[in-house]
Design a protein around this motif. Structure first.
Motif, PDB file in Angstrom:
ATOM      1  N   GLU A   1     -13.173   2.293   1.564  1.00  0.00           N
ATOM      2  CA  GLU A   1     -12.665   2.847   0.313  1.00  0.00           C
ATOM      3  C   GLU A   1     -13.046   1.963  -0.870  1.00  0.00           C
ATOM      4  O   GLU A   1     -13.502   2.442  -1.904  1.00  0.00           O
ATOM      5  N   LEU A   2     -12.898   0.658  -0.678  1.00  0.00           N
ATOM      6  CA  LEU A   2     -13.239  -0.260  -1.765  1.00  0.00           C
ATOM      7  C   LEU A   2     -14.736  -0.239  -2.049  1.00  0.00           C
ATOM      8  O   LEU A   2     -15.165  -0.214  -3.192  1.00  0.00           O
TER       9      LEU A   2
ATOM     10  N   ARG B   1     -21.024   8.381 -10.840  1.00  0.00           N
ATOM     11  CA  ARG B   1     -20.587   8.743  -9.489  1.00  0.00           C
ATOM     12  C   ARG B   1     -19.282   8.009  -9.155  1.00  0.00           C
ATOM     13  O   ARG B   1     -18.332   8.577  -8.655  1.00  0.00           O
ATOM     14  N   ARG B   2     -19.284   6.728  -9.470  1.00  0.00           N
ATOM     15  CA  ARG B   2     -18.102   5.935  -9.179  1.00  0.00           C
ATOM     16  C   ARG B   2     -16.918   6.395 -10.031  1.00  0.00           C
ATOM     17  O   ARG B   2     -15.784   6.459  -9.569  1.00  0.00           O
TER      18      ARG B   2
ATOM     19  N   ILE C   1      -9.889   0.798   4.563  1.00  0.00           N
ATOM     20  CA  ILE C   1      -9.725   0.226   3.224  1.00  0.00           C
ATOM     21  C   ILE C   1     -11.024  -0.385   2.734  1.00  0.00           C
ATOM     22  O   ILE C   1     -11.405  -0.237   1.580  1.00  0.00           O
TER      23      ILE C   1
ATOM     24  N   TRP D   1     -16.808   2.133  -1.471  1.00  0.00           N
ATOM     25  CA  TRP D   1     -17.068   3.461  -2.015  1.00  0.00           C
ATOM     26  C   TRP D   1     -16.842   3.481  -3.529  1.00  0.00           C
ATOM     27  O   TRP D   1     -17.645   3.963  -4.291  1.00  0.00           O
ATOM     28  N   ALA D   2     -15.731   2.901  -3.920  1.00  0.00           N
ATOM     29  CA  ALA D   2     -15.346   3.018  -5.322  1.00  0.00           C
ATOM     30  C   ALA D   2     -15.940   1.938  -6.206  1.00  0.00           C
ATOM     31  O   ALA D   2     -16.109   2.145  -7.396  1.00  0.00           O
ATOM     32  N   PHE D   3     -16.253   0.793  -5.663  1.00  0.00           N
ATOM     33  CA  PHE D   3     -16.584  -0.303  -6.565  1.00  0.00           C
ATOM     34  C   PHE D   3     -17.963  -0.927  -6.422  1.00  0.00           C
ATOM     35  O   PHE D   3     -18.299  -1.828  -7.145  1.00  0.00           O
ATOM     36  N   TYR D   4     -18.734  -0.461  -5.486  1.00  0.00           N
ATOM     37  CA  TYR D   4     -20.097  -0.992  -5.417  1.00  0.00           C
ATOM     38  C   TYR D   4     -21.075   0.151  -5.536  1.00  0.00           C
ATOM     39  O   TYR D   4     -21.058   1.073  -4.717  1.00  0.00           O
ATOM     40  N   ASP D   5     -21.879   0.095  -6.532  1.00  0.00           N
ATOM     41  CA  ASP D   5     -22.848   1.172  -6.733  1.00  0.00           C
ATOM     42  C   ASP D   5     -24.000   1.042  -5.754  1.00  0.00           C
ATOM     43  O   ASP D   5     -24.347  -0.035  -5.323  1.00  0.00           O
ATOM     44  N   ASP D   6     -24.560   2.183  -5.428  1.00  0.00           N
ATOM     45  CA  ASP D   6     -25.736   2.175  -4.549  1.00  0.00           C
ATOM     46  C   ASP D   6     -26.918   1.513  -5.256  1.00  0.00           C
ATOM     47  O   ASP D   6     -27.064   1.650  -6.448  1.00  0.00           O
TER      48      ASP D   6
ATOM     49  N   ARG E   1       0.838  -1.202   0.000  1.00  0.00           N
ATOM     50  CA  ARG E   1       0.000   0.000   0.000  1.00  0.00           C
ATOM     51  C   ARG E   1       0.876   1.257   0.000  1.00  0.00           C
ATOM     52  O   ARG E   1       0.544   2.265  -0.616  1.00  0.00           O
TER      53      ARG E   1
ATOM     54  N   LYS F   1      -9.488   9.856  -6.774  1.00  0.00           N
ATOM     55  CA  LYS F   1      -8.420   9.080  -6.142  1.00  0.00           C
ATOM     56  C   LYS F   1      -7.167   9.066  -7.000  1.00  0.00           C
ATOM     57  O   LYS F   1      -6.059   9.222  -6.507  1.00  0.00           O
TER      58      LYS F   1
ATOM     59  N   ILE G   1     -15.374   9.306  -8.472  1.00  0.00           N
ATOM     60  CA  ILE G   1     -14.592   8.955  -7.283  1.00  0.00           C
ATOM     61  C   ILE G   1     -13.244   8.367  -7.693  1.00  0.00           C
ATOM     62  O   ILE G   1     -12.194   8.717  -7.138  1.00  0.00           O
TER      63      ILE G   1
END
Lengths: 263, 186
Positions: free
Chosen positions: B178-179, A78-79, B175, B181-186, A54, A86, A82
């Motif tokens: 973060e994952l 949205r994603r 983490i 947040w970025a990779f699973y859509d609502d 990391r 990042k 994001i």
């Protein structure tokens, strides 16, 4: 073969590493591995494997110097936003090239311009987002390479002029007007007139490569453009003029390689 | 058995070295000797090229204390294969600082060469390639390692490489968020 027997001797039927400490892989090697892996795969897993990995993923801005959003598929806007945030955060202001893809909108571009002041290369596809490309590139003084495809711009010639005025130090420029094939046949959509450039461009002292994919440029206009680019080496145009005219033009400008593409 | 083989190779190597100076002899950390074409070594490894040019090559075996016999055997094997199978394959200098830099995909034989390695052997080889400044071998081995990670979740990667999850609870939660947040859509 030898190494197989080696590992079997040590640990029969072993699949995972037996003794090698992959978490302690030297940082410069891991850096190279990460570069080959690509940003998206780093995001999806590699950067969360262990603390030492990391550290490399987050602490090496060079890994994030070239941001290509066209490779991020199948996710919501949205994603996407994001992921872009990042990417930009990790690049720590060192991002040099950005490729936006079909889904890059105005807010994403604004973000990139804010976070990547030293951007050298920008590639955009304006698919009816009405992106203010000219406004963005004015804030990028180091920009050398610009590639934009417009869907139905208000006026291609005017856009071309505005881009040149905003960035007179460009080295490579590619502007493409994308519209449906039948629109080309409808001559009213395209301002073809024999006169010189309606919107003259400034002298582009450093422009070496120019790609203009648009059907409205007549020979006179092309001459005016070439004369404004003293170091131009490569000109790629859509077949807006006949092949004979292209040959005439080529004969007149020996320093230049003119490519007339057929679409 | 390995020791015997090493001794045998050593004698053979010395004989060859006396007759023909087109090769260099390399000595692994555990004292085994390997012979490699001088031309290939100089072309593929910046470190060996420097040693050859600087005259610090020992005819009785140049000490490479950082490299084990298995890794060195693979290095030598790679050099010989490179010299024999594709003499025309020009090395493309792939600048590491550019994601978009042209990286020449591994050749078929290079792919096979790294595919047959165990994880341990691959680890040792990539370190050896790094130590010897062998840009192309480093490229090929790093490419292989990256392929082993492609499309995998952190858990799967940990399993492949036998890496321990060494995060604290708080870090792990961060983490995880973060994952998500970025990779699973609502």
């Amino acid at each position: 073969m030898l190494s197989c027997s080696y590992s079997h001797r040590k640990r029969p039927c072993s699949t995972a590493a037996a003794t090698a400490d992959w978490a302690a892989l030297p940082p410069d090697i891991l850096f190279t591995v990460f570069l080959k892996l690509g940003q998206h795969d780093i995001f999806c897993g590699a950067d969360s494997v262990c603390t030492s990995w990391r550290r490399i993923a987050l602490g090496e801005p060079a890994l994030w110097r070239h941001v290509d959003m066209t490779k991020v598929l199948l996710c919501s806007m949205r994603r996407l936003a994001i992921i872009l945030q990042k990417n930009m955060n990790r690049s720590a202001g060192q991002c040099e090239s950005f490729s936006g893809g079909i889904r890059c909108d105005q807010s994403m571009l604004t973000y990139v311009v804010q976070r990547a002041p030293s951007l050298k290369s920008l590639c955009l596809l304006d698919y009816r987002h009405r992106i203010n490309v000219v406004g963005a590139i004015k804030k990028l003084p180091l920009l050398e390479c610009l590639k934009v495809a417009f869907f139905e711009p208000a006026c291609f010639e005017k856009t071309f002029q505005s881009v040149c005025e905003a960035c007179p130090r460009l080295k490579k420029l590619s502007l493409r007007h994308i519209c449906l094939p039948w629109a080309y046949r409808n001559k009213e959509n395209i301002e073809i007139h024999g006169g010189p450039l309606k919107y003259p461009i400034p002298v582009m002292h450093e422009l070496r490569s120019l790609r203009l994919i648009f059907y409205g440029f007549t020979e006179k206009k092309l001459v005016a453009i070439i004369d404004s680019c003293p170091v131009l080496e490569y000109l790629h145009i859509a077949p807006c003029i006949s092949d004979e005219k292209v040959q005439e033009l080529q004969a007149r400008y020996a320093r230049l390689k003119i490519v007339s593409a057929h679409y | 058995m390995e020791v015997d083989k090493g001794k045998g190779e050593a004698e053979e190597t010395r004989k060859v070295a006396e007759a023909d100076r087109d090769t260099v002899t390399l000595k692994s950390s555990d004292g085994k000797l390997f012979e490699v074409s001088k031309e290939a070594a100089a072309r593929l490894s910046t470190v060996l090229a420097g040693m050859i040019a600087g005259g610090s090559i020992d005819d009785n075996g140049t000490d490479l204390k950082q490299i084990g016999s298995e890794a060195l055997e693979n290095v030598v094997d790679y050099c010989n294969k490179h010299a024999n199978s594709i003499p025309s394959a020009a090395l493309i200098s792939s600048s590491i600082s550019f994601n978009t830099a042209p990286f020449k995909e591994p050749e078929e034989w290079e792919r096979k060469f790294v595919d047959r390695l165990s994880h341990d052997a691959l680890f040792d080889l990539v370190e050896a390639a790094n130590f010897l400044g062998m840009e192309r071998l480093l490229d090929v081995t790093c490419h292989k390692i990256s392929e082993m990670m492609k499309g995998k979740s952190p858990d799967q990667i940990r399993e492949v490489f036998n890496i321990k999850n060494d995060y604290t609870k708080e870090e792990l939660e961060e983490i995880r968020q973060e994952l998500a947040w970025a990779f699973y859509d609502d």
